[in-house]
Design a protein around this motif. Sequence first.
Motif, PDB file in Angstrom:
ATOM      1  N   ILE A  51      13.608  10.126   7.478  1.00 54.72           N
ATOM      2  CA  ILE A  51      13.393  11.296   6.657  1.00 54.72           C
ATOM      3  C   ILE A  51      13.317  12.603   7.673  1.00 54.72           C
ATOM      4  O   ILE A  51      14.217  13.479   7.248  1.00 54.72           O
ATOM      5  CB  ILE A  51      12.339  11.140   5.620  1.00 54.72           C
ATOM      6  CG1 ILE A  51      12.432   9.784   4.809  1.00 54.72           C
ATOM      7  CG2 ILE A  51      12.027  12.392   5.054  1.00 54.72           C
ATOM      8  CD1 ILE A  51      11.244   9.724   3.954  1.00 54.72           C
ATOM      9  N   THR A  52      12.736  12.633   8.638  1.00 56.35           N
ATOM     10  CA  THR A  52      12.437  13.625   9.451  1.00 56.35           C
ATOM     11  C   THR A  52      13.601  13.882  10.220  1.00 56.35           C
ATOM     12  O   THR A  52      14.276  15.173  10.508  1.00 56.35           O
ATOM     13  CB  THR A  52      11.336  13.575  10.401  1.00 56.35           C
ATOM     14  OG1 THR A  52      11.367  12.247  11.129  1.00 56.35           O
ATOM     15  CG2 THR A  52       9.992  13.375   9.643  1.00 56.35           C
ATOM     16  N   ALA A  53      14.205  12.781  10.831  1.00 55.32           N
ATOM     17  CA  ALA A  53      15.672  13.064  11.597  1.00 55.32           C
ATOM     18  C   ALA A  53      16.761  13.381  10.874  1.00 55.32           C
ATOM     19  O   ALA A  53      17.702  14.273  11.189  1.00 55.32           O
ATOM     20  CB  ALA A  53      16.031  11.830  12.262  1.00 55.32           C
ATOM     21  N   PHE A  54      16.761  13.142   9.604  1.00 54.44           N
ATOM     22  CA  PHE A  54      17.870  13.503   8.409  1.00 54.44           C
ATOM     23  C   PHE A  54      17.766  14.898   8.336  1.00 54.44           C
ATOM     24  O   PHE A  54      18.787  15.667   8.254  1.00 54.44           O
ATOM     25  CB  PHE A  54      17.717  12.458   7.350  1.00 54.44           C
ATOM     26  CG  PHE A  54      18.916  12.846   6.443  1.00 54.44           C
ATOM     27  CD1 PHE A  54      20.458  12.151   6.469  1.00 54.44           C
ATOM     28  CD2 PHE A  54      18.829  13.581   5.146  1.00 54.44           C
ATOM     29  CE1 PHE A  54      21.313  12.495   5.669  1.00 54.44           C
ATOM     30  CE2 PHE A  54      19.672  13.845   4.259  1.00 54.44           C
ATOM     31  CZ  PHE A  54      21.010  13.225   4.502  1.00 54.44           C
ATOM     32  N   SER A  55      16.627  15.256   7.847  1.00 54.85           N
ATOM     33  CA  SER A  55      16.390  16.722   7.476  1.00 54.85           C
ATOM     34  C   SER A  55      16.648  17.672   8.771  1.00 54.85           C
ATOM     35  O   SER A  55      17.303  18.789   8.515  1.00 54.85           O
ATOM     36  CB  SER A  55      14.754  16.846   7.010  1.00 54.85           C
ATOM     37  OG  SER A  55      13.894  16.425   8.152  1.00 54.85           O
ATOM     38  N   THR A  56      16.203  17.217   9.805  1.00 56.27           N
ATOM     39  CA  THR A  56      16.272  18.046  11.313  1.00 56.27           C
ATOM     40  C   THR A  56      18.018  18.020  11.344  1.00 56.27           C
ATOM     41  O   THR A  56      18.493  19.221  11.681  1.00 56.27           O
ATOM     42  CB  THR A  56      15.814  17.552  12.396  1.00 56.27           C
ATOM     43  OG1 THR A  56      14.421  17.454  12.086  1.00 56.27           O
ATOM     44  CG2 THR A  56      15.921  18.480  13.490  1.00 56.27           C
ATOM     45  N   ALA A  57      18.818  16.958  11.276  1.00 56.07           N
ATOM     46  CA  ALA A  57      20.254  17.074  11.568  1.00 56.07           C
ATOM     47  C   ALA A  57      20.851  17.987  10.443  1.00 56.07           C
ATOM     48  O   ALA A  57      21.567  18.590  10.585  1.00 56.07           O
ATOM     49  CB  ALA A  57      20.657  15.510  11.463  1.00 56.07           C
ATOM     50  N   LYS A  58      20.372  17.852   9.197  1.00 57.80           N
ATOM     51  CA  LYS A  58      21.132  18.778   8.088  1.00 57.80           C
ATOM     52  C   LYS A  58      20.855  20.207   8.290  1.00 57.80           C
ATOM     53  O   LYS A  58      21.608  20.930   8.230  1.00 57.80           O
ATOM     54  CB  LYS A  58      20.471  18.231   6.636  1.00 57.80           C
ATOM     55  CG  LYS A  58      20.934  17.305   6.358  1.00 57.80           C
ATOM     56  CD  LYS A  58      22.358  17.293   5.589  1.00 57.80           C
ATOM     57  CE  LYS A  58      22.900  16.079   4.777  1.00 57.80           C
ATOM     58  NZ  LYS A  58      24.431  16.409   4.283  1.00 57.80           N
ATOM     59  N   LEU A  59      19.618  20.408   8.840  1.00 58.87           N
ATOM     60  CA  LEU A  59      19.331  21.765   9.080  1.00 58.87           C
ATOM     61  C   LEU A  59      19.953  22.368  10.357  1.00 58.87           C
ATOM     62  O   LEU A  59      20.652  23.329  10.366  1.00 58.87           O
ATOM     63  CB  LEU A  59      17.800  21.801   9.550  1.00 58.87           C
ATOM     64  CG  LEU A  59      17.217  23.405   9.852  1.00 58.87           C
ATOM     65  CD1 LEU A  59      17.375  24.146   8.667  1.00 58.87           C
ATOM     66  CD2 LEU A  59      15.706  23.448  10.278  1.00 58.87           C
ATOM     67  N   THR A  60      20.152  21.438  11.368  1.00 59.88           N
ATOM     68  CA  THR A  60      21.024  21.706  12.557  1.00 59.88           C
ATOM     69  C   THR A  60      22.632  22.126  12.349  1.00 59.88           C
ATOM     70  O   THR A  60      23.087  22.863  12.586  1.00 59.88           O
ATOM     71  CB  THR A  60      21.067  20.732  13.554  1.00 59.88           C
ATOM     72  OG1 THR A  60      19.669  20.615  14.008  1.00 59.88           O
ATOM     73  CG2 THR A  60      21.471  21.240  14.891  1.00 59.88           C
ATOM     74  N   ALA A  61      23.171  21.244  11.221  1.00 59.32           N
ATOM     75  CA  ALA A  61      24.420  21.239  10.990  1.00 59.32           C
ATOM     76  C   ALA A  61      24.923  22.229   9.749  1.00 59.32           C
ATOM     77  O   ALA A  61      25.868  22.843   9.793  1.00 59.32           O
ATOM     78  CB  ALA A  61      24.903  20.036  10.442  1.00 59.32           C
ATOM     79  N   GLN A  62      23.738  22.984   9.132  1.00 57.91           N
ATOM     80  CA  GLN A  62      24.037  23.938   8.260  1.00 57.91           C
ATOM     81  C   GLN A  62      24.922  25.222   8.749  1.00 57.91           C
ATOM     82  O   GLN A  62      25.742  25.519   8.112  1.00 57.91           O
ATOM     83  CB  GLN A  62      22.546  24.320   7.645  1.00 57.91           C
ATOM     84  CG  GLN A  62      22.827  25.089   6.404  1.00 57.91           C
ATOM     85  CD  GLN A  62      21.225  25.551   5.700  1.00 57.91           C
ATOM     86  OE1 GLN A  62      20.121  24.960   6.116  1.00 57.91           O
ATOM     87  NE2 GLN A  62      21.454  26.188   4.651  1.00 57.91           N
ATOM     88  N   TYR A  63      24.425  25.572   9.607  1.00 56.08           N
ATOM     89  CA  TYR A  63      24.995  26.729  10.270  1.00 56.08           C
ATOM     90  C   TYR A  63      25.948  26.373  11.562  1.00 56.08           C
ATOM     91  O   TYR A  63      26.178  27.647  12.196  1.00 56.08           O
ATOM     92  CB  TYR A  63      24.177  27.940  10.453  1.00 56.08           C
ATOM     93  CG  TYR A  63      23.303  28.216   9.230  1.00 56.08           C
ATOM     94  CD1 TYR A  63      23.973  28.918   8.328  1.00 56.08           C
ATOM     95  CD2 TYR A  63      21.991  27.802   9.119  1.00 56.08           C
ATOM     96  CE1 TYR A  63      23.190  29.264   7.078  1.00 56.08           C
ATOM     97  CE2 TYR A  63      21.047  28.424   7.892  1.00 56.08           C
ATOM     98  CZ  TYR A  63      21.933  29.128   7.072  1.00 56.08           C
ATOM     99  OH  TYR A  63      21.108  29.221   5.890  1.00 56.08           O
TER     100      TYR A  63
END
Length: 305
Positions: A51-63
């Motif tokens: 859950i934490t790795a997925f949220s961090t990856a999504k945040l990094t890829a967002q911009y």
Amino acid sequence: MSQVLDTPPPTAPATDGDLAALAARYGLAVSGARPSLLEYVRQLWARRHFITAFSTAKLTAQYSQAKLGQVWQVMTPLLNAAVYYFIFGVLLGTKRNVPDYVPFLVTGVFIWTFTQSSIMAGTRAISGNLGLVRALHFPRAALPISFALQQLQQLLFSMAALVVILLCFGVPIAASWLLAIPALVLQSTFNAGVSMIMARMGAKTPDIAQLMPFVLRTWMYVSGVMWSIDKLAKGHHDWPSWVVPVLQANPAAVYIDLMRYSLIDSFHASQLPHHVWALAVGWALVAGVGGFIYFWKAEETYGRG
């Protein structure tokens, strides 16, 4: 004649009871069956690192495609605040009689953006990730929770800019700033719960994602993001007596006002609704626990149909 005599008699088709008994005998279970609530919580906890790795990856890829990259995590709410300041603060004059209006407005915009983004991301958590849902077996609540965690991480980046703004406009550092921690914990619980509710609704009816921006915009306007509910109420004595308490008990307004009270010394306790912490805890429990159970009850249906 011999062929007729040697033909085995037809067998009766197996009943559901026979198949269930056979499955139980060999330890078989229904694929994708909903586990018990406690088992579901245990499975989620076991996947906390995902859950934490997925949220961090999504945040990094967002911009990742933008030249300024992660700077947009702070720039987006700041630009929104600038637009609201010009329209509401200058043109409509809502900054009158509101001390420290810029910190007041920026705090409201940042905290509201946290709730808004969490709910919008949660609405598309299942419908927007059907490939992942259909390919892998995992507790589906991991998706809306991870999206809510992503928005919390983004808010923490924005809070660094908020602190700079507060200091630039003369708001001193105070012990009350520590109250922002429990306020954020409660708001995060509320956001995650509402995200799970919307994730289930969005999984069944994807068109809800198109409707939500209008609902959220209306919610924003009644939550005191750009204006003070307390100050406006004092200028409208003709309002029915129930209007102000309802506006102040609105969960978005509760968490926004708690953060303003924590961070801005000119925002006094008299501007908060009665029993504000009880309201904040109540909304977090109702949305968090209720949303989790509501989502869990439809666990077997996600990704099917």
